[in-house]
Design an enzyme around this catalytic site. Structure first.
Site, PDB file in Angstrom:
ATOM      1  CB  VAL A 172      -0.959   0.013   1.213  1.00 50.61           C
ATOM      2  CG1 VAL A 172      -1.798   1.284   1.207  1.00 50.61           C
ATOM      3  CG2 VAL A 172      -1.855  -1.222   1.220  1.00 50.61           C
ATOM      4  CG  ASP A 211       9.450  -0.570   5.213  1.00 53.84           C
ATOM      5  OD1 ASP A 211      10.071  -1.396   5.913  1.00 53.84           O
ATOM      6  OD2 ASP A 211       8.414  -0.846   4.583  1.00 53.84           O
ATOM      7  CB  VAL A 260      -5.284   4.026   5.217  1.00 53.98           C
ATOM      8  CG1 VAL A 260      -6.332   3.136   4.565  1.00 53.98           C
ATOM      9  CG2 VAL A 260      -5.596   5.456   4.860  1.00 53.98           C
ATOM     10  NE  ARG A 305      -5.571  -3.851  11.013  1.00 53.59           N
ATOM     11  CZ  ARG A 305      -6.017  -3.794   9.755  1.00 53.59           C
ATOM     12  NH1 ARG A 305      -6.161  -2.626   9.147  1.00 53.59           N
ATOM     13  NH2 ARG A 305      -6.333  -4.895   9.102  1.00 53.59           N
ATOM     14  CD  GLU A 330     -11.185  -0.457  13.183  1.00 51.09           C
ATOM     15  OE1 GLU A 330     -11.692  -1.358  12.474  1.00 51.09           O
ATOM     16  OE2 GLU A 330     -10.181   0.166  12.846  1.00 51.09           O
ATOM     17  CG  HIS A 341     -11.326  -0.781   8.896  1.00 55.89           C
ATOM     18  ND1 HIS A 341     -10.750  -1.458   9.942  1.00 55.89           N
ATOM     19  CD2 HIS A 341     -10.589  -1.129   7.803  1.00 55.89           C
ATOM     20  CE1 HIS A 341      -9.727  -2.178   9.504  1.00 55.89           C
ATOM     21  NE2 HIS A 341      -9.611  -1.988   8.197  1.00 55.89           N
ATOM     22  CB  ALA A 376     -10.314  -3.287   2.065  1.00 54.49           C
TER      23      ALA A 376
END
Ligand SMILES: NC(=O)C1=CN([C@@H]2O[C@H](COP(=O)(O)OP(=O)(O)OC[C@H]3O[C@@H](n4cnc5c(N)ncnc54)[C@H](O)[C@@H]3O)[C@@H](O)[C@H]2O)C=CC1
Ligand SMILES: O=C(O)C(=O)COP(=O)(O)O
Length: 592
Positions: free
Chosen positions: A200, A219, A278, A280, A309, A328, A331
């Site tokens: 992503v 990263d 987007v 967690r 959630e 959420h 997706a």
């Protein structure tokens, strides 16, 4: 009849070159020969009954159709944790999205029947992976089909926070027309820090470049050349958060990323930074974010995900004026949901058929080509494990196992995890009631205090075959067949693959050659004429078919080891008569 039958895990059928990792399907008609021939039973069971798949969250119709062709599908949405635990004992597979907690209790309640969890999406932080592994339950996900949807949602939120879209929309709907209040900031020329440069994150970066942004990324595990290829520089965490005008989060929730955006991190950010999440909710310390919003360090945040959630109705964070919230939805596009449903249905059906899944989360992923090449060695590995453990004298605890692989391939070119799992299976299953598969092999070995070490012998020559031989040694034990102890004091069995079939080629320090089919009788005798004939005719008189026989000796007319492959299990009487044959000093019967 019990609702489940456990069968050979991780098996190879010669007629079908796929490796089966695990089976435990309900059946009301277990064939009577099941125990005698587990391999056949797997396919017989599949022919007679359908597995049951429980789907607890909305899944796209194309995926449901695929599942219905193979299984009974129970779509039960909004189950309470208790209802899930009750239902699960009747299910072979469970398909979830992010809204179902698959806790340890779920595995414990399944009574061993649950074999596959399918996560119709990427994040598996709602599944207790340790519990799944301990219960030998494969977890598969659908890691690619929603990547673009999540990246597009990230970009939608990025533009939304740059131009206060949500706030302005609410204000117009409230009858106001506040043009000067909602003056935004431009994206072009601004620095975006993409935190997590995976599927992503890299798609977000690509799109942000198209919007004219400078993109940097943090990263610790991403290859720099992949980032460079799309014009992104990989930087440290501190550099990323302290230089960015916008920060977009795309790392998984793990113990290492839990609340990594905390007071300390916010204090290092540029005043007026805008944050998009987007990934967690748990990667942000939500209380710290409220403080950062209140102090103006964070000008705006757009959040698709939350620690809880749905969040509480009176959540200060959700109600904060500078927060844009979506439920959420990363997706949730038609395209992604169709893709995810198909991806997960295929993975779950494949796993239920016993194929090794390409998207396994808690088992090694073995590419199909490697799998078919290794298949005969996988069968050999399990059989060597089975033989070695049956040679241990009662009372000796099996603790230390050494496996030696001889191969002309470089160690980097030979993945032995599958072979090791099969050796563990071969060693543990004959001495316990546990079923071992690729998922739980390591865990089961550790739990039983079994230490496995591996060694490689790199041979000269052509690396055409993945392996020349596999040797399994059990140290610090006594053997019920003393000749199985090598000169170095360990029970030793060694095998090779010949014409695609596993063969035993060494027992202790004796070279032998017997195809590993049916069962085996090992005899140590004084090498002299007539013994082979005597034992052969004795077995003939008992109507036992000999499929292979070989004699290994260190010198003529000294001690020799005779290996006899038999199709039927000899009676006690037949074994007694073999033992009484003059010149036979010891013998053992081993089941493969
Ligand atoms: N909101 C939604 O509906 C959706 C959310 N997601 C979430 O987005 C996240 C990313 O998904 P993918 O890109 O598909 O996963 P991915 O596995 O392809 O990428 C994750 C990246 O994060 C990196 N990473 C790990 N630890 C890190 C750390 N401490 N700091 C920085 N980077 C770190 C990894 O090296 C990897 O490159 C996941 O948490 C996933 O659950 C994914 C799809 C939809
Ligand atoms: O794939 C992911 O990680 C997601 O967060 C998507 O979640 P969902 O399947 O929409 O509940």
């Amino acid at each position: 009849m019990a609702a489940s039958c456990s069968m050979n895990n991780l098996m190879f059928s010669p007629s079908n070159p796929t490796l089966s990792w695990n089976f435990s399907l309900p059946t009301t008609s277990i064939p009577p020969f099941r125990k005698a021939n587990k391999r056949f039973a797997v396919f017989a069971t599949f022919m007679s009954t359908k597995p049951t798949v429980l789907v607890t969250e909305k899944l796209g119709e194309p995926g449901l159709e695929l599942l219905r062709n193979f299984a009974n599908v129970d779509c039960s949405y909004n189950l309470s944790p208790e209802e899930l635990c009750t239902k699960i004992s009747l299910c072979d597979a469970l398909i979830v999205r992010s809204g179902t907690k698959v806790s340890r209790e779920v595995f414990e309640s399944s009574g061993g029947r649950l074999k596959v969890i399918g996560r119709a999406g990427v994040g598996i932080d709602n599944v207790d992976l340790s519990a799944a592994t301990e219960h030998g339950c494969l977890v598969v996900n659908a890691p690619t089909a929603n990547t673009i949807a999540a990246a597009e949602h990230g970009i939608a939120l990025l533009t939304a926070v740059a131009r206060s879209i949500a706030q302005a929309d609410a204000s117009v709907k409230a009858g106001q027309w506040q043009r000067s209040k909602y003056v935004g900031v431009s994206l072009v020329g601004k620095t975006l820090a993409v935190m997590g440069f995976g599927k992503v994150g890299s798609e977000v970066a690509r799109r942000a470049k198209g919007l004219g942004m400078q993109v940097i990324s943090h990263d610790p595990y991403a290859p720099a050349d992949r980032a460079r290829a799309i014009g992104v520089e990989l930087v440290s965490f501190d550099e990323a958060i302290s230089t960015a005008d916008f920060i977009s989060l795309h790392m998984p929730l793990t113990p290492a990323t839990l609340r990594m955006f905390n007071d300390e991190a916010f204090s290092k950010m540029k005043k007026g930074v805008r944050i998009v999440n987007v990934a967690r909710g748990g990667v942000i310390d939500e209380e710290a974010l409220i403080r950062a919003l209140d102090s103006g360090i964070v000008a705006q945040a757009a959040l698709d995900v939350f620690t809880e959630e749905p969040p509480a109705k009176d959540s200060k964070l959700v109600l904060h004026e500078q927060v844009t919230a979506t439920p959420h939805l990363g997706a949730s596009t038609m395209e992604a949901q169709e893709g995810v449903a198909i991806e997960i249905a295929e993975a779950v059906v494949g796993a239920l058929k016993g194929e090794l899944a390409a998207t396994a989360v808690n088992a090694p992923m073995v590419p199909a080509e490697v799998l078919s090449e290794l298949a005969p060695f996988v069968a050999l590995a399990e059989k060597l494990g089975r033989l070695a453990v049956q040679l241990v004298a009662g009372g000796s605890g099996v603790k230390t196992v050494k496996v030696t692989y001889a191969s002309a391939r470089s160690p980097d070119d030979l993945d032995t995890r599958l072979l090791q799992a099969m050796i563990i299976k071969g060693i543990i299953e004959p001495i316990s009631s546990v079923f071992v598969n690729l998922v739980n092999a390591d865990f089961t070995a550790k739990q039983r205090g079994l230490r496995i070490t591996e060694e490689r012998i790199v041979l000269d020559g052509s690396p055409e075959n993945p392996l020349e031989s596999i040797q399994v040694q059990i140290a610090n034990v006594e053997s019920k067949f003393a000749s199985a102890i090598s000169d170095f004091g360990e029970i030793t069995v060694e095998g090779r693959v010949k014409d695609g079939k596993p063969h035993l080629t060494k027992v202790g320090s004796f070279g032998v050659d017997v195809s590993l089919e049916g069962s085996l009788i090992l005899c140590r005798q004084i090498d002299q004429p007539g013994i082979i004939g005597k034992v052969g005719s004795l077995l003939g008189e008992e109507n036992i078919n000999v499929n292979f026989m070989s004699v290994g000796r260190n010198a003529p007319r000294k001690q020799a080891v005779m290996t006899i492959g038999v199709d039927e299990e000899p009676s006690r009487e037949a074994l007694k008569r073999i033992g009484e044959t003059p010149a036979i000093e010891e013998f053992v019967f081993l089941k493969l």
